[in-house]
Scaffold this motif. Sequence first.
Motif, PDB file in Angstrom:
ATOM      1  N   THR B  83     -63.312  14.567  -9.547  1.00  0.00           N
ATOM      2  CA  THR B  83     -62.095  13.760  -9.646  1.00  0.00           C
ATOM      3  C   THR B  83     -60.846  14.564  -9.301  1.00  0.00           C
ATOM      4  O   THR B  83     -59.862  14.010  -8.825  1.00  0.00           O
ATOM      5  CB  THR B  83     -61.948  13.176 -11.068  1.00  0.00           C
ATOM      6  OG1 THR B  83     -62.179  14.235 -11.999  1.00  0.00           O
ATOM      7  CG2 THR B  83     -62.951  12.072 -11.317  1.00  0.00           C
ATOM      8  N   GLU B  84     -60.904  15.854  -9.538  1.00  0.00           N
ATOM      9  CA  GLU B  84     -59.739  16.705  -9.286  1.00  0.00           C
ATOM     10  C   GLU B  84     -59.412  16.797  -7.792  1.00  0.00           C
ATOM     11  O   GLU B  84     -58.251  16.799  -7.403  1.00  0.00           O
ATOM     12  CB  GLU B  84     -60.012  18.104  -9.857  1.00  0.00           C
ATOM     13  CG  GLU B  84     -58.793  18.960 -10.053  1.00  0.00           C
ATOM     14  CD  GLU B  84     -57.937  18.487 -11.238  1.00  0.00           C
ATOM     15  OE1 GLU B  84     -56.789  18.919 -11.290  1.00  0.00           O
ATOM     16  OE2 GLU B  84     -58.420  17.696 -12.069  1.00  0.00           O
ATOM     17  N   VAL B  85     -60.426  16.920  -7.000  1.00  0.00           N
ATOM     18  CA  VAL B  85     -60.245  16.973  -5.543  1.00  0.00           C
ATOM     19  C   VAL B  85     -61.156  15.947  -4.905  1.00  0.00           C
ATOM     20  O   VAL B  85     -62.197  15.601  -5.468  1.00  0.00           O
ATOM     21  CB  VAL B  85     -60.584  18.373  -4.979  1.00  0.00           C
ATOM     22  CG1 VAL B  85     -59.505  19.374  -5.311  1.00  0.00           C
ATOM     23  CG2 VAL B  85     -61.936  18.843  -5.459  1.00  0.00           C
ATOM     24  N   PRO B  86     -60.774  15.437  -3.715  1.00  0.00           N
ATOM     25  CA  PRO B  86     -61.581  14.358  -3.102  1.00  0.00           C
ATOM     26  C   PRO B  86     -62.858  14.871  -2.456  1.00  0.00           C
ATOM     27  O   PRO B  86     -62.974  14.946  -1.235  1.00  0.00           O
ATOM     28  CB  PRO B  86     -60.625  13.759  -2.068  1.00  0.00           C
ATOM     29  CG  PRO B  86     -59.703  14.868  -1.720  1.00  0.00           C
ATOM     30  CD  PRO B  86     -59.565  15.725  -2.939  1.00  0.00           C
ATOM     31  N   ASP B 239     -55.293  17.227   4.042  1.00  0.00           N
ATOM     32  CA  ASP B 239     -56.479  17.215   3.178  1.00  0.00           C
ATOM     33  C   ASP B 239     -57.439  16.103   3.540  1.00  0.00           C
ATOM     34  O   ASP B 239     -58.633  16.222   3.314  1.00  0.00           O
ATOM     35  CB  ASP B 239     -56.111  16.991   1.707  1.00  0.00           C
ATOM     36  CG  ASP B 239     -54.816  17.626   1.319  1.00  0.00           C
ATOM     37  OD1 ASP B 239     -54.257  18.358   2.162  1.00  0.00           O
ATOM     38  OD2 ASP B 239     -54.364  17.391   0.192  1.00  0.00           O
ATOM     39  N   ALA B 240     -56.907  15.005   4.077  1.00  0.00           N
ATOM     40  CA  ALA B 240     -57.769  13.856   4.336  1.00  0.00           C
ATOM     41  C   ALA B 240     -58.873  14.205   5.323  1.00  0.00           C
ATOM     42  O   ALA B 240     -59.912  13.560   5.340  1.00  0.00           O
ATOM     43  CB  ALA B 240     -56.931  12.695   4.872  1.00  0.00           C
ATOM     44  N   LEU B 241     -58.659  15.244   6.132  1.00  0.00           N
ATOM     45  CA  LEU B 241     -59.668  15.623   7.117  1.00  0.00           C
ATOM     46  C   LEU B 241     -60.490  16.823   6.676  1.00  0.00           C
ATOM     47  O   LEU B 241     -61.407  17.238   7.373  1.00  0.00           O
ATOM     48  CB  LEU B 241     -58.996  15.953   8.461  1.00  0.00           C
ATOM     49  CG  LEU B 241     -58.258  14.824   9.150  1.00  0.00           C
ATOM     50  CD1 LEU B 241     -57.669  15.288  10.464  1.00  0.00           C
ATOM     51  CD2 LEU B 241     -59.191  13.648   9.383  1.00  0.00           C
ATOM     52  N   TYR B 242     -60.154  17.393   5.536  1.00  0.00           N
ATOM     53  CA  TYR B 242     -60.816  18.617   5.101  1.00  0.00           C
ATOM     54  C   TYR B 242     -62.322  18.459   4.966  1.00  0.00           C
ATOM     55  O   TYR B 242     -62.797  17.511   4.339  1.00  0.00           O
ATOM     56  CB  TYR B 242     -60.277  19.045   3.727  1.00  0.00           C
ATOM     57  CG  TYR B 242     -59.062  19.921   3.771  1.00  0.00           C
ATOM     58  CD1 TYR B 242     -58.325  20.069   4.942  1.00  0.00           C
ATOM     59  CD2 TYR B 242     -58.638  20.600   2.639  1.00  0.00           C
ATOM     60  CE1 TYR B 242     -57.199  20.881   4.975  1.00  0.00           C
ATOM     61  CE2 TYR B 242     -57.508  21.404   2.648  1.00  0.00           C
ATOM     62  CZ  TYR B 242     -56.797  21.542   3.819  1.00  0.00           C
ATOM     63  OH  TYR B 242     -55.698  22.329   3.849  1.00  0.00           O
ATOM     64  N   LEU B 246     -63.296  23.530   2.765  1.00  0.00           N
ATOM     65  CA  LEU B 246     -61.854  23.659   2.542  1.00  0.00           C
ATOM     66  C   LEU B 246     -61.436  22.999   1.232  1.00  0.00           C
ATOM     67  O   LEU B 246     -60.538  23.484   0.539  1.00  0.00           O
ATOM     68  CB  LEU B 246     -61.071  23.049   3.711  1.00  0.00           C
ATOM     69  CG  LEU B 246     -61.067  23.829   5.017  1.00  0.00           C
ATOM     70  CD1 LEU B 246     -60.069  23.223   5.991  1.00  0.00           C
ATOM     71  CD2 LEU B 246     -60.751  25.294   4.797  1.00  0.00           C
ATOM     72  N   THR B 247     -62.090  21.906   0.899  1.00  0.00           N
ATOM     73  CA  THR B 247     -61.785  21.251  -0.377  1.00  0.00           C
ATOM     74  C   THR B 247     -62.181  22.149  -1.542  1.00  0.00           C
ATOM     75  O   THR B 247     -61.456  22.262  -2.533  1.00  0.00           O
ATOM     76  CB  THR B 247     -62.532  19.910  -0.454  1.00  0.00           C
ATOM     77  OG1 THR B 247     -62.051  19.097   0.607  1.00  0.00           O
ATOM     78  CG2 THR B 247     -62.282  19.212  -1.768  1.00  0.00           C
ATOM     79  N   LEU B 248     -63.321  22.806  -1.378  1.00  0.00           N
ATOM     80  CA  LEU B 248     -63.745  23.745  -2.415  1.00  0.00           C
ATOM     81  C   LEU B 248     -62.731  24.883  -2.532  1.00  0.00           C
ATOM     82  O   LEU B 248     -62.405  25.336  -3.637  1.00  0.00           O
ATOM     83  CB  LEU B 248     -65.137  24.287  -2.073  1.00  0.00           C
ATOM     84  CG  LEU B 248     -65.788  25.219  -3.089  1.00  0.00           C
ATOM     85  CD1 LEU B 248     -65.876  24.573  -4.450  1.00  0.00           C
ATOM     86  CD2 LEU B 248     -67.182  25.625  -2.622  1.00  0.00           C
ATOM     87  N   ASN B 249     -62.217  25.316  -1.411  1.00  0.00           N
ATOM     88  CA  ASN B 249     -61.189  26.360  -1.418  1.00  0.00           C
ATOM     89  C   ASN B 249     -59.957  25.885  -2.182  1.00  0.00           C
ATOM     90  O   ASN B 249     -59.355  26.629  -2.948  1.00  0.00           O
ATOM     91  CB  ASN B 249     -60.833  26.718   0.029  1.00  0.00           C
ATOM     92  CG  ASN B 249     -59.784  27.801   0.105  1.00  0.00           C
ATOM     93  OD1 ASN B 249     -59.780  28.721  -0.718  1.00  0.00           O
ATOM     94  ND2 ASN B 249     -58.892  27.698   1.078  1.00  0.00           N
ATOM     95  N   ARG B 250     -59.605  24.611  -1.963  1.00  0.00           N
ATOM     96  CA  ARG B 250     -58.454  24.056  -2.673  1.00  0.00           C
ATOM     97  C   ARG B 250     -58.701  24.046  -4.171  1.00  0.00           C
ATOM     98  O   ARG B 250     -57.865  24.456  -4.963  1.00  0.00           O
ATOM     99  CB  ARG B 250     -58.205  22.630  -2.183  1.00  0.00           C
ATOM    100  CG  ARG B 250     -56.773  22.390  -1.754  1.00  0.00           C
ATOM    101  CD  ARG B 250     -56.621  20.973  -1.264  1.00  0.00           C
ATOM    102  NE  ARG B 250     -56.290  20.064  -2.345  1.00  0.00           N
ATOM    103  CZ  ARG B 250     -56.380  18.731  -2.219  1.00  0.00           C
ATOM    104  NH1 ARG B 250     -56.789  18.199  -1.095  1.00  0.00           N
ATOM    105  NH2 ARG B 250     -56.042  17.972  -3.232  1.00  0.00           N
TER     106      ARG B 250
END
Lengths: 316, 297
Positions: B83-86, B239-242, B246-250
Amino acid sequence: MTTLQTPPATAGAPAAAPRASRPARRRRGQGRWSALFLSPALLIIGVFTLIPMLMTVWISFHRWSMFTPITEMSWVGLDNYGRLFADSARVQAIWNTVAYVGLSALITVPLALLVALLLYFPKIKGKGVVRVILFATYVIPTIAIVIIWGNIYAPGYGPLSAMLGAVGIPAPGWLSDPSWALVSLVIFNVWQMLGYYVILLIAGLTQISEELYEAAKIDGAGIVRQTWSITIPLLRPSLVFVALMTFINSIQVFDPIYLLTQGGPANSTNVVSFEIQRTAFQYGMAGESSALAVSLFMMIVVAGAVLGMVMKGRKR
Amino acid sequence: MTAVTEKPIPVERARPVPGRRRRRNPWTTALLYALLAVVVLIPLFPLYWLVISAFKTPAEFAQIPPTWFPASPTIDPTVTALTEVPFLQSMMNSIIIAGGCTISVLVTSIFAGYVFAKHHFRGRDLLFWSVVATMFLPPIVTLVPLYYLVSSMGLSDTYLGVMLPWLANAFGIFLMRQFIMDIPDELIEAARLDGAGEFRIVWQFVVPLLKPAIVTLAVFMFVYSWNNFLWPLSILRSDALYPVVLTLNRLMSYTMSFEYQNVVLAGALIASLPTLIVFIVTQRVFVQGIAASGIKG
């Protein structure tokens, strides 16, 4: 003695085609098809690999800020290279890279050989499963591995310091200790890649004829002697290939450094590829970054030439 | 169909050799199994640690010394990570990017590999080895101009921009050429005499014989593209294209605080599952294919 001959590399090929007897004749109209079939691949590789390579060399002779249009690039000759070798942090990045690559190869190749021998020769159950498990680390994203190992190395709540503490060894600071940080990165590089190299070496072992071992045994050679006089010499092509792959894979190490250490502590894990990216994308100095990239490329060419010579020299 | 069967590459020979005695000393056997256990624990332990940590509560996670099994397993970290990141959106992005690259590499490599294996023209081998040489050129060396090229095509921050440089590569061409060389020329001649055009020869006669090579290359490319970090990091902004990495990095960078480490580990687990599953499903063919790629090199 029996004749010392390895089976051809294509052993086990389907009813081998008499390829040699066929003259290289050209067929009418085939050229068009050749061109059509090759063009997508060659176009992509040409535009996105060859042209950028030439551009890297070209840019390395210029001063150009990534944040301005390329038309504002100005010729500075070899200045970037001069500055590169005058900058102690960057020179250290080169030495760190050499150390990282050297350590990785020195640990990986012998270790992979030992594991491959264990997983090939003795009759033990479960070897196949072990191979698969070993290889599994290769398919996990490096960032996930970075996270796992960051936790394993963690002081206090990490398992490694707990284990070392249990046997009374004070754990080093791993990633936060300048003299251990690079080694810590090497350890998990080895961990990630070992299975891949083991598979390649086992494949090489299958190519060595059994009869050689039978003959050696009749001559009274023990396991050590057999390994030293038969396995290792005949496995040389695979060993060189693995050494080459280790080299290529570790010289471009970027993800763990970017994610875990950012080159620190005290510049001890700053490697060339990280410096290339940082110089260009954080400082915008594309010229200096490209000079570093060309230097990295030269390191690869030199090492490739040396390995090639080792290959040729030993073949005779 | 044809009489040619798929070629099994021997990863294991029936009779292992050196040191084989009629009966082994039990101590030797014990030692061998002990060594085998060590060899298997090395990869397994960190993975085990990943899984148990992802299911620990923050309190248990922070315990010193650490616990070796979660006392009260919880899925909270996983839920928080999702839920924290998409993550799900990123999974789709990764599937699009890795899937697109994989399909493209397969198609371009089969056709190019076929030409390099079965067509004859002057300079063919020189061209082939020049292509193979690019295999040893790390992407980092060309990163700056590549970034410049793709952005000046207006493709930065697009799916196409992420994929474009990886739509063909030397490894795939090399692998396909080696496998296609094992297909007898007679078969292709016969297809030609039947009036098959070059396209039909490839699709109808060559491709069915390449199944192991195709699986190997597909898995290899999928894993490679899924795990590729440097290029998406350089070319993507929104972010929508990550992709997942990269999302894990975020997730990793904005939950640096210690209490969230188990959430980050849960994220790492989620990000690793797709490639692990693909690998496990295909491991039999894939491991043999990788082995063959080494021998044939």
